[in-house]
Scaffold this active site. Structure first.
Site, PDB file in Angstrom:
ATOM      1  N   TYR A 158      -7.566  20.475  -7.406  1.00  0.00           N
ATOM      2  CA  TYR A 158      -7.278  19.044  -7.209  1.00  0.00           C
ATOM      3  C   TYR A 158      -6.549  18.474  -8.417  1.00  0.00           C
ATOM      4  O   TYR A 158      -5.466  17.889  -8.310  1.00  0.00           O
ATOM      5  CB  TYR A 158      -8.581  18.265  -6.956  1.00  0.00           C
ATOM      6  CG  TYR A 158      -8.442  16.764  -7.131  1.00  0.00           C
ATOM      7  CD1 TYR A 158      -7.618  16.014  -6.289  1.00  0.00           C
ATOM      8  CD2 TYR A 158      -9.117  16.089  -8.158  1.00  0.00           C
ATOM      9  CE1 TYR A 158      -7.476  14.634  -6.468  1.00  0.00           C
ATOM     10  CE2 TYR A 158      -8.980  14.718  -8.341  1.00  0.00           C
ATOM     11  CZ  TYR A 158      -8.162  13.991  -7.488  1.00  0.00           C
ATOM     12  OH  TYR A 158      -8.017  12.635  -7.665  1.00  0.00           O
ATOM     13  N   SER A 161      -3.056  19.736  -8.890  1.00  0.00           N
ATOM     14  CA  SER A 161      -2.059  19.151  -7.974  1.00  0.00           C
ATOM     15  C   SER A 161      -1.710  17.725  -8.389  1.00  0.00           C
ATOM     16  O   SER A 161      -0.555  17.311  -8.304  1.00  0.00           O
ATOM     17  CB  SER A 161      -2.566  19.204  -6.522  1.00  0.00           C
ATOM     18  OG  SER A 161      -3.673  18.333  -6.344  1.00  0.00           O
ATOM     19  N   LYS A 162      -2.692  16.971  -8.883  1.00  0.00           N
ATOM     20  CA  LYS A 162      -2.397  15.599  -9.337  1.00  0.00           C
ATOM     21  C   LYS A 162      -1.533  15.647 -10.608  1.00  0.00           C
ATOM     22  O   LYS A 162      -0.601  14.857 -10.758  1.00  0.00           O
ATOM     23  CB  LYS A 162      -3.688  14.817  -9.606  1.00  0.00           C
ATOM     24  CG  LYS A 162      -4.509  14.467  -8.375  1.00  0.00           C
ATOM     25  CD  LYS A 162      -3.813  13.528  -7.404  1.00  0.00           C
ATOM     26  CE  LYS A 162      -3.642  12.119  -7.930  1.00  0.00           C
ATOM     27  NZ  LYS A 162      -3.103  11.207  -6.878  1.00  0.00           N
TER      28      LYS A 162
HETATM   29  P1  NAD Z   1      -9.402   9.019  -0.108  1.00  0.00           P
HETATM   30  O1  NAD Z   1      -9.556  10.493   0.111  1.00  0.00           O
HETATM   31  O2  NAD Z   1     -10.530   8.114   0.200  1.00  0.00           O
HETATM   32  O3  NAD Z   1      -8.138   8.485   0.708  1.00  0.00           O
HETATM   33  C1  NAD Z   1      -6.934   9.198   0.806  1.00  0.00           C
HETATM   34  C2  NAD Z   1      -6.097   8.548   1.891  1.00  0.00           C
HETATM   35  O4  NAD Z   1      -4.833   9.241   1.948  1.00  0.00           O
HETATM   36  C3  NAD Z   1      -6.721   8.652   3.292  1.00  0.00           C
HETATM   37  O5  NAD Z   1      -6.602   7.425   3.974  1.00  0.00           O
HETATM   38  C4  NAD Z   1      -5.891   9.737   3.977  1.00  0.00           C
HETATM   39  O6  NAD Z   1      -5.818   9.576   5.393  1.00  0.00           O
HETATM   40  C5  NAD Z   1      -4.542   9.533   3.308  1.00  0.00           C
HETATM   41  N1  NAD Z   1      -3.716  10.747   3.346  1.00  0.00           N
HETATM   42  C6  NAD Z   1      -4.090  12.002   2.997  1.00  0.00           C
HETATM   43  N2  NAD Z   1      -3.072  12.855   3.203  1.00  0.00           N
HETATM   44  C7  NAD Z   1      -2.021  12.124   3.674  1.00  0.00           C
HETATM   45  C8  NAD Z   1      -0.705  12.436   4.077  1.00  0.00           C
HETATM   46  N3  NAD Z   1      -0.235  13.690   4.024  1.00  0.00           N
HETATM   47  N4  NAD Z   1       0.099  11.441   4.509  1.00  0.00           N
HETATM   48  C9  NAD Z   1      -0.363  10.158   4.569  1.00  0.00           C
HETATM   49  N5  NAD Z   1      -1.610   9.807   4.232  1.00  0.00           N
HETATM   50  C10 NAD Z   1      -2.442  10.777   3.779  1.00  0.00           C
HETATM   51  O7  NAD Z   1      -8.949   8.889  -1.639  1.00  0.00           O
HETATM   52  P2  NAD Z   1      -9.310   7.794  -2.736  1.00  0.00           P
HETATM   53  O8  NAD Z   1     -10.587   8.146  -3.368  1.00  0.00           O
HETATM   54  O9  NAD Z   1      -9.128   6.448  -2.154  1.00  0.00           O
HETATM   55  O10 NAD Z   1      -8.159   8.068  -3.789  1.00  0.00           O
HETATM   56  C11 NAD Z   1      -6.879   7.474  -3.632  1.00  0.00           C
HETATM   57  C12 NAD Z   1      -5.986   7.898  -4.784  1.00  0.00           C
HETATM   58  O11 NAD Z   1      -6.577   7.529  -6.029  1.00  0.00           O
HETATM   59  C13 NAD Z   1      -5.750   9.419  -4.845  1.00  0.00           C
HETATM   60  O12 NAD Z   1      -4.409   9.642  -5.195  1.00  0.00           O
HETATM   61  C14 NAD Z   1      -6.694   9.875  -5.950  1.00  0.00           C
HETATM   62  O13 NAD Z   1      -6.180  11.019  -6.599  1.00  0.00           O
HETATM   63  C15 NAD Z   1      -6.683   8.670  -6.868  1.00  0.00           C
HETATM   64  N6  NAD Z   1      -7.916   8.478  -7.674  1.00  0.00           N
HETATM   65  C16 NAD Z   1      -9.147   8.483  -7.065  1.00  0.00           C
HETATM   66  C17 NAD Z   1     -10.284   8.267  -7.838  1.00  0.00           C
HETATM   67  C18 NAD Z   1     -11.662   8.223  -7.215  1.00  0.00           C
HETATM   68  O14 NAD Z   1     -12.663   8.116  -7.926  1.00  0.00           O
HETATM   69  N7  NAD Z   1     -11.796   8.246  -5.896  1.00  0.00           N
HETATM   70  C19 NAD Z   1     -10.171   8.051  -9.222  1.00  0.00           C
HETATM   71  C20 NAD Z   1      -8.894   8.052  -9.802  1.00  0.00           C
HETATM   72  C21 NAD Z   1      -7.766   8.264  -9.020  1.00  0.00           C
END
Ligand code: NAD
Ligand code: TYD
Length: 352
Positions: A158, A161-162
């Site tokens: 993960y 990839s980020k």
């Molecule tokens: P999540 O998994 O809850 O939501 C991801 C969303 O992306 C979903 O709605 C999914 O349907 C959509 N998605 C996935 N693949 C897709 C595609 N190919 N095309 C279009 N839509 C697609 O994730 P989250 O926890 O809300 O995280 C959102 C972002 O924030 C991510 O980029 C994550 O790396 C980043 N982030 C998350 C956290 C955390 O604690 N959750 C912390 C820092 C950064």
């Protein structure tokens, strides 16, 4: 009168839905186009309260589908992007790294390329905002913090990839002059989080008297931020951040997993009128996650000093609000945890 069209990707997920809600309500002069393919983590029920607003539009689209993405940029006259869409769960990345490279790397590249084509020669007032994570910096020992200048050292598929997607964003800034900004945030918690991540999973299990699978000795440390504070930080950076810059977002709120779990137990037991600590018997130590990063801790001084952002909530208040939300939204949880979720749960925890 609409004066900006903003494409939010992944707006049906956990953090994205909070940002969409904030923007739609706060900026009636912006049109928010939510592009989401609705994977298991995407849920339109997260946006029920704003789905009928005139400045909101949903487009079902895979960010990897370059032609369709390009069409949206042109037809919806997109002039800003806030990119959340990703595969986001470390445990799933260990089981299926391919889908992480596909969505997180190729999907980001597809959006960057579409933005470049649509905005070529007219980059003024355009912005590609990439939402990233502190996990790209790797793992800390007992001391120190992640700064914006900390070298990347990802360990999980993960975070790898980020990290790769962050590099592509900077490459488009440096090579083509695409106006970009990146933020790297710590672990989020709050309403609408899919119950595979620690906090909603454990709240749900405590409520249902199910075992709490603590990886290893429960000594790993995470730095927790309330999701609405993250959404506010993104709003501030999107409007006032310096182009080409990176901002770390975090609340100086570190917790050892086991201590955090005890706070969740205490809060749920109190709200369910159970005897204090009654659910501690559910704690079950299981095999550690492979490559489990020991400690994350964000230094967000730059964001405070340059853009005057600070988290609004103390953790104890945030966790109580969060537990209450899950207790009051049983239907939302039931819809998600029926069907495929049961298979996921059995498969993920069977060997533990
Ligand atoms: P999540 O998994 O809850 O939501 C991801 C969303 O992306 C979903 O709605 C999914 O349907 C959509 N998605 C996935 N693949 C897709 C595609 N190919 N095309 C279009 N839509 C697609 O994730 P989250 O926890 O809300 O995280 C959102 C972002 O924030 C991510 O980029 C994550 O790396 C980043 N982030 C998350 C956290 C955390 O604690 N959750 C912390 C820092 C950064
Ligand atoms: P998680 O919410 O998956 O976020 P991340 O791995 O991106 O930080 O996990 C938070 C912490 O909780 C992490 O150290 C792993 C641990 N954890 C468990 O102990 N048991 C679990 O069932 C889960 C999902 C996580």
């Amino acid at each position: 009168m609409i004066d900006k069209n903003i494409l939010v990707t992944g707006g049906a997920g956990f953090i994205g839905s909070h940002l969409v809600r904030l923007l739609v309500n706060k900026y009636p002069n912006y049109r928010i186009v939510n592009m989401d393919v609705l994977t298991y983590a995407g849920n339109l029920a997260n946006l029920k309260d704003i789905e009928d607003k005139p400045n909101y539009k949903f487009v079902k689209c895979d960010i990897c589908d370059f032609e369709k993405v390009q069409k949206v940029f042109l037809e919806d006259h997109i002039d800003g992007v806030i990119h959340f869409a990703a595969e986001s769960h470390v445990d799933r990345s260990i089981k299926d790294p391919f889908s992480f490279a596909q969505t997180n790397v190729m999907g980001t590249l597809s959006l960057l390329q579409a933005a470049k084509f649509a905005w070529e020669g007219k980059f003024e007032n355009k912005l590609f905002y990439h939402v990233s994570t502190d996990e790209v910096y790797g793992s800390l020992g007992e001391e120190g913090f992640f700064l914006e200048t900390t070298a990347y050292n990802p360990h999980s598929p993960y975070s790898a990839s980020k990290a790769s997607s962050d590099h592509f964003v900077r490459a488009f800034q440096d090579t083509f002059g695409l106006p970009t900004v990146i933020s790297n945030c710590s672990n989020n918690y709050g309403s609408y989080q899919f119950p595979e991540k620690l906090i909603p999973l454990f709240i749900n299990n405590i409520c249902n008297n199910k075992p709490l699978p603590v990886y290893g000795k429960g000594e790993n440390v995470r730095d927790w931020l309330y999701v609405e504070d993250h959404a506010h930080a993104i709003d501030v950076i999107f409007h006032k951040g310096k182009i080409g810059d990176t901002y770390n977002i975090g609340g100086f709120n570190e917790w050892k997993n086991i201590d955090l779990i005890k706070v969740m137990i205490k809060t749920v037991d109190k709200l369910l009128d159970r005897e204090e600590g009654a659910s501690e018997k559910l704690i079950t130590y299981v095999t550690d996650r492979a490559g489990h990063d020991l400690r994350y801790a964000i230094d967000s001084t730059k964001l405070k000093e340059e853009l005057d952002w600070e988290p609004s909530l103390q953790f104890e208040e945030g966790i109580e609000k969060t537990v209450k939300w899950y207790l009051e939204n049983q239907e939302w949880l039931d819809d998600i945890t029926s069907g495929d979720y049961q298979d996921y749960y059995r498969e993920m925890y069977k060997a533990k």
